[in-house]
Write an enzyme that holds these catalytic residues in place. Structure first.
Site, PDB file in Angstrom:
ATOM      1  N   GLU A  71      -6.898   9.797   0.735  1.00 13.98           N
ATOM      2  CA  GLU A  71      -5.985   8.650   0.810  1.00 13.98           C
ATOM      3  C   GLU A  71      -5.614   8.168  -0.586  1.00 13.98           C
ATOM      4  O   GLU A  71      -6.488   7.748  -1.351  1.00 13.98           O
ATOM      5  CB  GLU A  71      -6.627   7.495   1.579  1.00 13.98           C
ATOM      6  CG  GLU A  71      -5.750   6.266   1.660  1.00 13.98           C
ATOM      7  CD  GLU A  71      -6.429   5.086   2.331  1.00 13.98           C
ATOM      8  OE1 GLU A  71      -5.710   4.163   2.751  1.00 13.98           O
ATOM      9  OE2 GLU A  71      -7.667   5.083   2.433  1.00 13.98           O
TER      10      GLU A  71
ATOM     11  N   GLU B 210      -5.085  -2.023   9.436  1.00 15.03           N
ATOM     12  CA  GLU B 210      -6.065  -2.252   8.382  1.00 15.03           C
ATOM     13  C   GLU B 210      -5.536  -3.364   7.481  1.00 15.03           C
ATOM     14  O   GLU B 210      -5.003  -3.128   6.401  1.00 15.03           O
ATOM     15  CB  GLU B 210      -6.318  -0.976   7.569  1.00 15.03           C
ATOM     16  CG  GLU B 210      -7.490  -1.123   6.602  1.00 15.03           C
ATOM     17  CD  GLU B 210      -7.652   0.061   5.677  1.00 15.03           C
ATOM     18  OE1 GLU B 210      -8.786   0.450   5.391  1.00 15.03           O
ATOM     19  OE2 GLU B 210      -6.616   0.613   5.231  1.00 15.03           O
TER      20      GLU B 210
END
Length: 255
Positions: free
Chosen positions: A139, A236
């Site tokens: 990520e 998130e």
């Protein structure tokens, strides 16, 4: 219909992970994911998942020395053994909880040696994960929240995925991080979709709930659906309110 996963690193993080899983189920989420669940026995998490019928989509490898500000180990030269231990631990926890994806965190490092270190760690992770049916994620993190983090753009991630050359290595496309670093989310999603293993979202620039800020998530989720990505999307985000008070966006964006 768009499905959503609750990232329990941020949502309901004021309660034990098994209770957070139950809260996500009660709120109508379709799945959950987490950051670092290792303080809770895997059996307790697995029991809560079984009770609620939710799947755990993903978890992260340990950050390292949190007190010293570390945020991953896998690109840190000289820490290779610790990085592999963290990968082994994450894979074992994922196996016990039925979690399908492990995010291998690179850490704060730069340069060619760090790049080679990260490539080696990812090949190790992918090869260990493959017999378990687990995918590995990387990520890019933005340089406002994580200055100096080794992986910061999707272009860099794309190059790493090609170099590692393992079929179970994928990109975690976090719309919040990508918007801050690169923008042009619709075109990037279209270009990168074959590499994407998971998508996360939050408002920009404050990383709050997705019903404010500069990203039109109704449009982004339409793009995602058009491109054929049908797995739950990861909420998130951070909030100064209790999680249950922030969920008004779910009804509108689920359409």
């Amino acid at each position: 219909m768009t499905r959503f996963s609750a990232n329990l690193g941020f949502l309901w993080n004021d309660r034990p992970l098994p209770d957070a899983i139950r809260a996500a189920k009660s709120a109508g989420f379709d799945a959950v994911e987490c950051h670092w669940p290792y303080d809770i026995p895997a059996a307790e998490v697995a029991a809560a998942l079984s009770e609620t019928g939710l799947g755990m989509l993903g978890l992260n490898t340990r950050r390292g020395d949190v007190a010293a500000g570390e945020n991953g180990l896998s690109a840190l030269v000289g820490r290779e053994n610790e990085a592999r231990e963290a990968i082994d631990e994450a894979l074992d926890y994922a196996r016990q909880t039925g979690t399908g994806k492990v995010h291998v965190m690179a850490g704060f490092a730069q340069g060619e040696a760090a790049h080679a270190c990260f490539i080696s760690a990812l090949r190790y992770a992918c090869d260990k994960a493959a017999p378990l049916g687990i995918s590995i994620l990387i990520e890019p993190l933005n340089h406002y929240d994580a200055p100096g983090y080794f992986l910061s753009t999707t272009t860099q991630a794309q190059q790493i995925i090609a170099e590692v050359d393992r079929p179970n290595l994928n990109l975690m496309f976090d719309c919040y991080h990508v918007q801050l670093m690169e923008g042009d989310l619709s075109h990037r999603l279209e270009k990168l979709m074959p590499l994407i293993g998971h998508i996360q979202f939050a408002s920009v620039p404050d990383r709050g709930p997705p019903d404010s800020g500069e990203i039109n998530y109704a449009h982004i989720f339409d793009v995602v659906a058009r491109l054929g990505f049908d797995a739950p999307l990861g909420a998130e985000y951070k909030s100064t309110q209790k999680t249950d008070e922030t969920l008004g966006w779910m009804t509108e964006l689920r359409a």
